[in-house]
Design a protein around this motif. Sequence first.
Motif, mmCIF file in Angstrom:
data_model
loop_
_atom_site.group_PDB
_atom_site.id
_atom_site.type_symbol
_atom_site.label_atom_id
_atom_site.label_comp_id
_atom_site.label_asym_id
_atom_site.label_seq_id
_atom_site.Cartn_x
_atom_site.Cartn_y
_atom_site.Cartn_z
ATOM 1 N N ILE A 216 0.203 -1.346 -0.018
ATOM 2 C CA ILE A 216 0.103 -0.025 0.086
ATOM 3 C C ILE A 216 0.498 1.216 0.249
ATOM 4 N N ALA A 217 1.725 1.063 0.494
ATOM 5 C CA ALA A 217 2.773 2.260 0.801
ATOM 6 C C ALA A 217 3.195 3.220 -0.124
ATOM 7 N N ARG A 218 3.791 1.892 -0.992
ATOM 8 C CA ARG A 218 4.826 1.941 -1.983
ATOM 9 C C ARG A 218 3.803 2.637 -3.396
ATOM 10 N N GLY A 219 2.405 1.983 -3.436
ATOM 11 C CA GLY A 219 1.495 2.498 -4.433
ATOM 12 C C GLY A 219 1.032 3.458 -4.174
ATOM 13 N N LEU A 220 0.863 4.020 -2.774
ATOM 14 C CA LEU A 220 0.621 5.549 -2.444
ATOM 15 C C LEU A 220 1.927 6.699 -3.095
ATOM 16 N N ALA A 221 2.855 6.358 -2.496
ATOM 17 C CA ALA A 221 4.308 6.699 -3.285
ATOM 18 C C ALA A 221 4.266 6.889 -4.456
ATOM 19 N N LEU A 222 3.962 5.788 -5.206
ATOM 20 C CA LEU A 222 4.063 5.709 -6.908
ATOM 21 C C LEU A 222 2.862 6.871 -7.238
ATOM 22 N N MET A 223 1.949 6.764 -6.827
ATOM 23 C CA MET A 223 0.753 7.580 -7.295
ATOM 24 C C MET A 223 0.891 9.111 -7.362
ATOM 25 N N ALA A 224 2.305 9.589 -6.265
ATOM 26 C CA ALA A 224 2.699 11.299 -6.189
ATOM 27 C C ALA A 224 3.050 11.518 -7.731
ATOM 28 N N VAL A 225 3.531 10.545 -8.379
ATOM 29 C CA VAL A 225 4.767 11.105 -9.376
ATOM 30 C C VAL A 225 3.421 11.589 -10.049
ATOM 31 N N PRO A 226 2.697 10.978 -10.619
ATOM 32 C CA PRO A 226 1.427 11.066 -11.963
ATOM 33 C C PRO A 226 0.637 12.698 -10.897
ATOM 34 N N LEU A 227 0.625 12.798 -9.815
ATOM 35 C CA LEU A 227 -0.079 13.749 -8.724
ATOM 36 C C LEU A 227 0.426 14.572 -9.006
ATOM 37 N N ALA B 9 2.439 15.684 -11.559
ATOM 38 C CA ALA B 9 2.972 16.239 -12.830
ATOM 39 C C ALA B 9 1.701 16.718 -13.272
ATOM 40 N N PHE B 10 0.346 16.143 -13.089
ATOM 41 C CA PHE B 10 -0.866 16.651 -13.338
ATOM 42 C C PHE B 10 -0.916 17.805 -12.643
ATOM 43 N N THR B 11 -0.617 18.115 -11.622
ATOM 44 C CA THR B 11 -1.076 19.878 -10.710
ATOM 45 C C THR B 11 1.053 20.972 -11.543
ATOM 46 N N SER B 12 1.769 20.195 -11.840
ATOM 47 C CA SER B 12 2.477 21.102 -12.330
ATOM 48 C C SER B 12 3.740 20.401 -11.259
ATOM 49 N N LEU B 13 3.274 19.960 -10.247
ATOM 50 C CA LEU B 13 4.433 20.422 -9.558
ATOM 51 C C LEU B 13 6.349 19.246 -9.171
ATOM 52 N N LEU B 14 5.843 18.440 -10.515
ATOM 53 C CA LEU B 14 6.977 17.344 -10.489
ATOM 54 C C LEU B 14 8.102 18.209 -10.406
ATOM 55 N N SER B 15 9.311 17.703 -9.900
ATOM 56 C CA SER B 15 10.291 18.096 -9.791
ATOM 57 C C SER B 15 11.536 16.792 -9.907
ATOM 58 N N ILE B 16 12.808 16.598 -9.554
ATOM 59 C CA ILE B 16 14.057 16.086 -9.399
ATOM 60 C C ILE B 16 13.678 15.059 -7.712
ATOM 61 N N GLU B 17 13.457 16.765 -7.779
ATOM 62 C CA GLU B 17 13.310 16.473 -5.820
ATOM 63 C C GLU B 17 12.402 14.880 -5.498
ATOM 64 N N VAL B 18 10.998 15.616 -6.018
ATOM 65 C CA VAL B 18 10.080 14.800 -5.966
ATOM 66 C C VAL B 18 9.882 13.313 -6.002
ATOM 67 N N LEU B 19 10.673 12.656 -7.097
ATOM 68 C CA LEU B 19 11.471 11.428 -7.829
ATOM 69 C C LEU B 19 12.316 11.246 -6.733
ATOM 70 N N TYR B 20 13.364 11.833 -6.235
ATOM 71 C CA TYR B 20 14.642 11.427 -5.235
ATOM 72 C C TYR B 20 13.708 10.863 -4.404
ATOM 73 N N VAL B 21 12.983 11.383 -3.922
ATOM 74 C CA VAL B 21 11.572 10.828 -2.864
ATOM 75 C C VAL B 21 11.646 9.690 -2.648
ATOM 76 N N VAL B 22 10.494 10.409 -3.847
ATOM 77 C CA VAL B 22 9.770 9.275 -3.803
ATOM 78 C C VAL B 22 10.446 7.352 -4.275
ATOM 79 N N GLY B 23 11.662 7.634 -5.274
ATOM 80 C CA GLY B 23 12.918 6.327 -5.682
ATOM 81 C C GLY B 23 12.904 5.681 -4.248
ATOM 82 N N PHE B 24 13.980 6.431 -3.050
ATOM 83 C CA PHE B 24 13.691 5.830 -2.024
ATOM 84 C C PHE B 24 13.228 5.187 -1.014
ATOM 85 N N PHE B 25 11.985 6.294 -0.944
ATOM 86 C CA PHE B 25 10.903 5.673 -0.340
ATOM 87 C C PHE B 25 10.567 4.098 -1.274
ATOM 88 N N VAL B 26 10.424 4.376 -2.352
ATOM 89 C CA VAL B 26 10.225 2.646 -2.698
ATOM 90 C C VAL B 26 11.131 1.668 -2.601
#
Length: 199
Positions: free
Chosen positions: A75-86, A88-105
Amino acid sequence: ADFRRIWASLTITSFGAQVTNLALPLTAALMLHATPMQMGILVALETLPFALVSLHAGVLLDRVRKLPVVIASDIARGLALMAVPLAAFTSLLSIEVLYVVGFFVGVQNVIGGAAHQVLLAQMAGRKRLVEANAKISLGETSAALVGPGLAGRIVEYRQKSGGFRSTQELMNVKGVGEKNYAKIEAWLSVGEAPKAAAK
């Protein structure tokens, strides 16, 4: 029956992890035009948890029930990965977001993967332990061989056709097709609960 279900979920999770390991760097390169340094940091953060968390995960799993850990990690992995399209949809996607998601996943891959393997070994028992380990290795090896190529094809399809509007569109991705899609259909969803989870 329970062993087969847990093994199937581990295999699907392994494929998902392999797809994520390639899809996140591709997202950084194609959408954020990341530099080679940023790409290197992202890949390092995805794999760093294996060195940092593995020992602690083993100690944790010795003291708790394995199935709740498996469920919580997925569940945690799925929620973390959902942060990426969300993002991107809100124009907040950055490399820092991917850093956090990548490490958490990566952390969830370590904890959840270890819990999956221990749980399968416990369910199989001593008499079927060799068979269980063989099936685990088969699933993980298959994921490692097929996952990265499948990730590239999914990203390629995504670039050409836009976002997936339904899970059925996965059949159009090279390497999936109707037969493979039928095997995993119950575990997929686009904006709704997976069929298998709803049962």
